[in-house]
Design an enzyme around this catalytic site. Structure first.
Site, short mmCIF file in Angstrom:
data_model
loop_
_atom_site.label_atom_id
_atom_site.label_comp_id
_atom_site.label_asym_id
_atom_site.label_seq_id
_atom_site.Cartn_x
_atom_site.Cartn_y
_atom_site.Cartn_z
N LEU A 1 10.90 -20.93 -3.14
CA LEU A 1 9.87 -19.97 -2.70
C LEU A 1 8.81 -20.15 -3.85
O LEU A 1 9.07 -20.06 -5.10
CB LEU A 1 10.29 -18.56 -3.09
CG LEU A 1 9.33 -17.63 -2.62
CD1 LEU A 1 9.04 -17.37 -1.24
CD2 LEU A 1 10.01 -16.07 -2.96
N HIS B 1 3.65 3.53 -8.58
CA HIS B 1 3.72 1.89 -9.28
C HIS B 1 4.83 1.35 -9.71
O HIS B 1 5.21 0.43 -9.51
CB HIS B 1 2.29 1.86 -10.02
CG HIS B 1 1.08 2.30 -9.49
ND1 HIS B 1 0.71 2.16 -8.41
CD2 HIS B 1 -0.02 3.13 -9.95
CE1 HIS B 1 -0.66 2.48 -8.10
NE2 HIS B 1 -0.83 3.24 -9.09
N ASP C 1 0.86 -1.26 -0.04
CA ASP C 1 0.09 -0.05 0.15
C ASP C 1 0.96 1.46 0.04
O ASP C 1 1.83 1.19 0.65
CB ASP C 1 -0.80 0.03 1.17
CG ASP C 1 -1.92 0.99 1.21
OD1 ASP C 1 -2.56 1.53 -0.15
OD2 ASP C 1 -2.74 1.30 2.30
#
Length: 247
Positions: free
Chosen positions: A129, A35, A18
């Protein structure tokens, strides 16, 4: 970051990324620059998570509510996702990272859906991962789709209503086969889930950091993991300290 630094390394960390827009506004830049800077933070965080031995990292990339944003911003976000996959997929594959996408796929544009499916297919056998990308994701929508699926089985006689259990519901969620997050981190100082992993977060630890997502660094990540390692997770029972002394 080294795994040996932590007493307890969470198996699954989920992050609500956020603050991109506010990061840009604070600097007098267009939101799109926030962004773009945020994508760099994604790359660093994926590397850091793998380095300490985290097995699952879920990133809230694009919510089902984000379509309400201005068309130009949505277009830029989609473009960044496509660029990330095209640019980083090969490197993630070399690092033995598996990509899993959660969220509603039915209404996605073919070019976006195709890239997401390609990323999953290319990396499906990787064993390090698992990078879970929550795209066009909303937890209430996810739960609704799971309930509809179970209701259809009841309607068709394949399942009795009284046999529906939390485990059955869990198996119909987008995250089926993925352990619940041990730790959920949210950046930018906001302290809410925003329709993210509502079912899965039942016993998650929460850490809220004030930094905007573009400023989320491996050092901030390390501090969050250290804080997690100090938590006494009881899952509704006694603390380990209390249990040890019989209180």
């Amino acid at each position: 970051m080294s795994e040996s630094v932590f007493v307890t390394v969470p198996e699954h960390v989920a992050i609500i990324m956020d603050g991109n827009g506010r990061w840009a506004k604070q600097r007098g830049l267009p939101r799109t620059m926030g962004h773009r800077k945020g994508v760099e933070a994604v790359r660093e965080t994926v590397r850091a998570a793998g380095a300490v031995g985290i097995k699952f990292l879920t990133l809230f990339a694009f919510s089902s509510e984000n379509w309400r944003r201005p068309e130009a911003e949505v277009s830029d976000l989609l473009g960044l996702l496509k660029a990330f996959i095209r640019r980083d997929l090969a490197e993630l594959h070399r690092q033995n990272v598996r990509i899993k996408v959660i969220g509603d796929r039915h209404s996605l544009r073919s070019d976006i859906l195709g890239l997401l499916l390609e990323a999953e297919e290319t990396t499906k056998d990787n064993t390090a991962l698992t990078l879970v990308i929550a795209f066009n994701y909303g937890s209430r929508d996810e739960i609704s789709r799971a309930v509809v699926s179970l209701a259809k089985d009841v309607e068709d006689g394949r399942l009795r209503a009284q046999d529906i259990t939390p485990s059955l519901i869990n198996a119909r969620l987008d995250t089926a086969g993925i352990p619940d997050p041990d730790l959920i981190i949210r950046t930018s100082g906001e302290e809410r889930l925003s329709n993210f992993l509502l079912w899965q977060a039942a016993y998650s630890e929460f850490i809220f950091v004030p930094e905007y997502w573009p400023d989320f660094s491996p050092e901030i990540f390390r501090l969050a993991l250290e804080k997690f390692a100090s938590r006494d997770r009881r899952f509704g029972g006694l603390s380990s300290q209390a249990a040890a002394v019989g209180t």
